[in-house]
Design a protein around this motif. Structure first.
Motif, mmCIF file in Angstrom:
data_model
loop_
_atom_site.group_PDB
_atom_site.id
_atom_site.type_symbol
_atom_site.label_atom_id
_atom_site.label_comp_id
_atom_site.label_asym_id
_atom_site.label_seq_id
_atom_site.Cartn_x
_atom_site.Cartn_y
_atom_site.Cartn_z
ATOM 1 N N CYS A 137 -18.518 10.636 30.251
ATOM 2 C CA CYS A 137 -18.228 11.157 28.914
ATOM 3 C C CYS A 137 -17.540 12.518 28.999
ATOM 4 N N ALA A 146 -18.713 5.042 19.117
ATOM 5 C CA ALA A 146 -19.242 6.397 19.257
ATOM 6 C C ALA A 146 -20.068 6.798 18.033
ATOM 7 N N SER A 191 -13.724 13.400 27.721
ATOM 8 C CA SER A 191 -13.526 14.388 26.662
ATOM 9 C C SER A 191 -12.393 15.359 26.980
ATOM 10 N N ALA A 229 -23.272 4.968 18.139
ATOM 11 C CA ALA A 229 -24.121 5.529 19.199
ATOM 12 C C ALA A 229 -24.815 6.800 18.728
ATOM 13 N N ILE A 230 -24.121 7.626 17.935
ATOM 14 C CA ILE A 230 -24.737 8.840 17.403
ATOM 15 C C ILE A 230 -25.924 8.491 16.509
ATOM 16 N N ASP A 237 -15.160 13.989 19.926
ATOM 17 C CA ASP A 237 -15.661 14.700 21.101
ATOM 18 C C ASP A 237 -14.579 14.876 22.159
ATOM 19 N N LEU A 285 -19.248 17.013 17.360
ATOM 20 C CA LEU A 285 -18.466 15.967 18.005
ATOM 21 C C LEU A 285 -17.161 15.703 17.258
ATOM 22 N N SER A 319 -13.402 2.368 20.050
ATOM 23 C CA SER A 319 -14.141 3.425 20.744
ATOM 24 C C SER A 319 -14.757 4.400 19.749
ATOM 25 N N PHE A 320 -14.007 4.713 18.687
ATOM 26 C CA PHE A 320 -14.519 5.639 17.684
ATOM 27 C C PHE A 320 -15.712 5.031 16.949
ATOM 28 N N ARG A 368 -20.879 18.475 27.925
ATOM 29 C CA ARG A 368 -21.399 17.281 28.592
ATOM 30 C C ARG A 368 -21.825 17.577 30.025
#
Length: 401
Positions: free
Chosen positions: A259, A291, A263, A294-295, A359, A343, A287-288, A368
């Motif tokens: 990660c 993400a 970034s 995932a948050i 991020d 992020l 991917s966005f 990270r």
């Protein structure tokens, strides 16, 4: 069942107490289901912050009329993210202050946490609007505070992950499951180490294709060293922590390293990304979305894990005890509001982010990496701390005549 013909909604709810619709907003509902509603509210705040950053300039022209916006430029982009984040933070802090210390079901604070959704949805909507009326200097101050709050969230998440890994290892090594789980432990540990090594090799191939990529080579190599260090300490005879926990921690460390490198901003030959532009491909969109989800999932799972921060464990909770700490749950979501803001703006309110990115920036990279190193330090301390305390206790008993 009693019915009511009264035109007063409150009276109708009082008379028809068995009505599921009225009890949904007036009485306490299932606290386990309440978690998912709060997660959806948090997800909505994430999406609003993203919309304010990427598409707010075309859709929110009416903000020019707001006094705190100074011609809309200070209510959109990175500052728009901070305003939505502030509203979400205030909302969950209100919930934290009003539910902290709740210990029993069916009390007033439990009813407030698990019910009254209509009132809380109105409150959330008000909190989403209120920050856009504030002047820009206050939002910038909040942006600075959000750096600290996001760091608190990362620390809480880190402790929660390590606690889960150690709990899983203790469960597998307990007398009850030791013989049954022996093969499973070796299998999972082997798979974890294989994935770690494959991940490190792929990072060398993808992100360190040239000898000049010294920073990426350092990040990847140091992750490999940390993996070896965790394994060596865990297998030490005095520690005897087994091979499962360092393998699982290795997965987490390699993931954080990946990660961090991802970034890094585009434009470097060591990072194979498309050049900045207006075009957004489907992979960036996926991917966005992953993400963002995932948050929300990370915040949700961390919020219900209040037991890892309790010094006194109660192995036999009463039937009327709350299933999880309400105050801790809302506090995690409050700090999570600061975290998703960082992020979305790359940990820098003056950093311009491309659409459908999250991020990205050198600040994000180093956050990270520091999180990775801190994770290893916390894990190693949890391994060696019992030995240190035991030796100190033994020394103190010898000194007593």
């Amino acid at each position: 069942m009693e019915t009511s013909t009264s035109s007063n909604p409150n009276e109708r709810c009082t008379i028809s107490k068995n009505s599921s619709w009225c009890s949904q907003f007036q009485n306490a509902s299932n606290p386990w289901m309440a978690r998912y509603v709060y997660a959806l509210i948090f997800l909505a705040a994430n999406l609003l912050a993203w919309a304010a950053r990427d598409y707010g300039r075309g859709a929110l022209r009416e903000m020019e009329r707001l006094e705190g916006c100074n011609g809309e430029k200070e209510c959109l982009g990175g500052e728009g993210v901070l305003r939505v984040s502030l509203g979400c933070f205030v909302y969950f802090m209100i919930m934290f202050l009003s539910t902290a210390g709740t210990s029993k079901l069916n009390e007033t604070r439990d009813s407030w946490h698990s019910g009254w959704w209509l009132v809380k949805l109105v409150l959330w909507a008000a909190m989403m609007i209120f920050p856009f009326l504030l002047p820009a200097p206050l939002i910038q101050i909040y942006g600075e505070i959000a750096h600290f709050g996001a760091g608190v969230f990362l620390l809480i998440q880190l402790i929660s992950i390590i606690s889960f890994i150690t709990w899983l290892n203790d469960c597998c090594l307990s007398d009850k499951y030791a013989e049954r789980c022996q093969i499973h432990v070796m299998l999972f540990a082997t798979i974890a180490y294989v994935i770690c090594l494959v991940g490190i090799i792929l990072m060398y191939i993808w992100y360190a294709p040239q000898p000049s990529c010294l920073l990426n080579i350092f990040f990847i190599t140091w992750s490999l060293v940390l993996l070896q260090l965790m394994t060596s300490v865990s297998l030490h005879p005095k520690v005897n922590g087994g091979i499962l926990t360092p393998g699982l921690m290795g997965l987490y460390v390699v993931f954080l390293c990946w990660c961090a490198i991802r970034s890094e901003p585009a434009g470097d030959s060591c990072i194979r990304k498309e050049e900045p532009g207006n075009r957004t491909d489907w992979l960036s969109i996926i991917s966005f979305i992953v993400a963002i989800l995932a948050i929300v999932i990370a915040t949700f799972s961390t919020g219900i894990d209040s037991n890892c921060f309790q010094f006194r464990k109660n192995d036999t909770p009463a039937e009327d005890d709350v299933p999880y700490g309400y105050g801790f749950f809302h506090f995690v979501f409050a700090t999570g509001a600061m975290y998703f803001a960082m992020l979305l703006i790359g940990w820098n309110s003056h950093h311009v982010m491309r659409k459908w990115t999250i991020d990205v920036g050198w600040t994000s990279t180093w956050v990270r990496i520091v999180n990775e190193w801190l994770a290893v330090c916390v894990y190693l301390w949890m391994l060696v701390a019992p030995i240190i305390w035991k030796s100190r206790h033994a020394d103190s008993t010898r000194e007593i005549p």
